[in-house]
Scaffold this active site. Structure first.
Site, mmCIF file in Angstrom:
data_model
loop_
_atom_site.group_PDB
_atom_site.id
_atom_site.type_symbol
_atom_site.label_atom_id
_atom_site.label_comp_id
_atom_site.label_asym_id
_atom_site.label_seq_id
_atom_site.Cartn_x
_atom_site.Cartn_y
_atom_site.Cartn_z
ATOM 1 N N HIS A 99 -12.985 5.210 -10.733
ATOM 2 C CA HIS A 99 -12.457 4.805 -9.348
ATOM 3 C C HIS A 99 -11.011 4.036 -9.721
ATOM 4 C CE1 HIS A 99 -11.495 3.367 -5.418
ATOM 5 N NE2 HIS A 99 -12.176 4.011 -4.869
ATOM 6 N N GLU A 148 -8.586 11.292 -5.817
ATOM 7 C CA GLU A 148 -8.295 10.248 -4.743
ATOM 8 C C GLU A 148 -6.765 9.467 -5.229
ATOM 9 O OE1 GLU A 148 -12.452 8.104 -3.008
ATOM 10 O OE2 GLU A 148 -11.094 7.096 -4.223
HETATM 11 P P1 PGA Z 1 -10.959 5.105 1.862
HETATM 12 O O1 PGA Z 1 -11.509 4.749 0.246
HETATM 13 O O2 PGA Z 1 -11.788 6.074 2.591
HETATM 14 O O3 PGA Z 1 -11.339 3.758 2.378
HETATM 15 O O4 PGA Z 1 -9.558 5.236 1.668
HETATM 16 C C1 PGA Z 1 -12.006 5.918 -0.494
HETATM 17 C C2 PGA Z 1 -12.357 5.447 -1.854
HETATM 18 O O5 PGA Z 1 -11.835 4.564 -2.397
HETATM 19 O O6 PGA Z 1 -13.653 5.785 -2.311
#
Ligand code: PGA
Length: 222
Positions: A99, A148
């Protein structure tokens, strides 16, 4: 592996009482159980809540799987404060690795992620590996990837479904067996626009999963 994955990342939120309420509200999932055949739901709470979620998953509903949000890059041993893959496997089957919040706030590197992946696989945990773009390094043995983009996380400003689909297609061109999820400002209103894309095999939900009812709507609407 061809089920749609819907992953909740509860991040560093919720204590025991708050989770009791969340689980109470999440019982409504039963009402849409017939919609869940092609979906796999994975909830990733903080370490200290894994046991509670694990009990819930075992006793109340077989549709829920549990994941951890992190794992040590060391095996068991004299590493004070670490929680290792062997320990996590008692409570969870999945683990988030890579992440951007781990990269940016805790200085984690590709090398550390590789070690985490290796140890997770050794103890039978399935890693969900997060990338921020199409060029990120992806360790050996990964099957599930979540794209992401940093700008989309917690901002209310998701990537476009078309661009996310394009990035997912580039990632899959490296290995056709990859399942690619999208994460970043997913809500019950926009989820379907992502899951309807041909290269997107699911979603990773942060903020919107903190409210169990909104998370159920996401599962329902996708
Ligand atoms: P969010 O976060 O849905 O609040 O944008 C996603 C994540 O960081 O896994």
């Amino acid at each position: 592996m061809d089920k749609l994955l819907i992953v909740a990342n509860l991040k560093s939120y919720k204590n025991e009482n708050e989770v009791k309420k969340w689980l109470e509200n999440f019982k409504k999932i039963k009402e849409i159980e017939q919609n869940l055949v092609n979906k796999e739901i994975i909830i990733c709470p903080s370490f200290q809540l894994l046991f509670m979620f694990g009990l819930y998953a075992d006793n109340k509903s077989s549709v829920i799987n549990i994941g951890a949000q992190n794992v040590s890059s060391f095996d068991e041993g004299a590493y004070t404060g670490e929680v290792n893959a062997k320990q996590i496997k008692d409570f969870a089957d999945f683990v988030l690795i890579g992440h951007s919040e781990r990269r940016n706030n805790f200085g984690e590197t590709d090398d550390m992620f590789s070690k985490k992946v290796e140890l997770s696989l050794k103890y039978g945990l399935t890693p969900i590996f997060l990338v921020q773009g199409k060029d990120n390094y992806i360790p050996q043995g990964i099957e599930i990837i979540a794209y992401e983009p940093v700008f989309a996380i917690g901002s209310g400003n998701p990537d476009t479904p078309e661009n996310a689909n394009q990035i997912a297609s580039v990632i899959k061109s490296k290995n056709n067996n990859y399942k690619v999820l999208y994460g970043g400002s997913i809500t019950s209103e926009n989820v379907r626009s992502f899951t309807s894309m041909v290269n997107i095999g699911g979603v990773l939900v942060g903020g919107a999963s903190l409210d169990a009812e909104e998370f159920i709507k996401i599962i329902q609407n996708e």
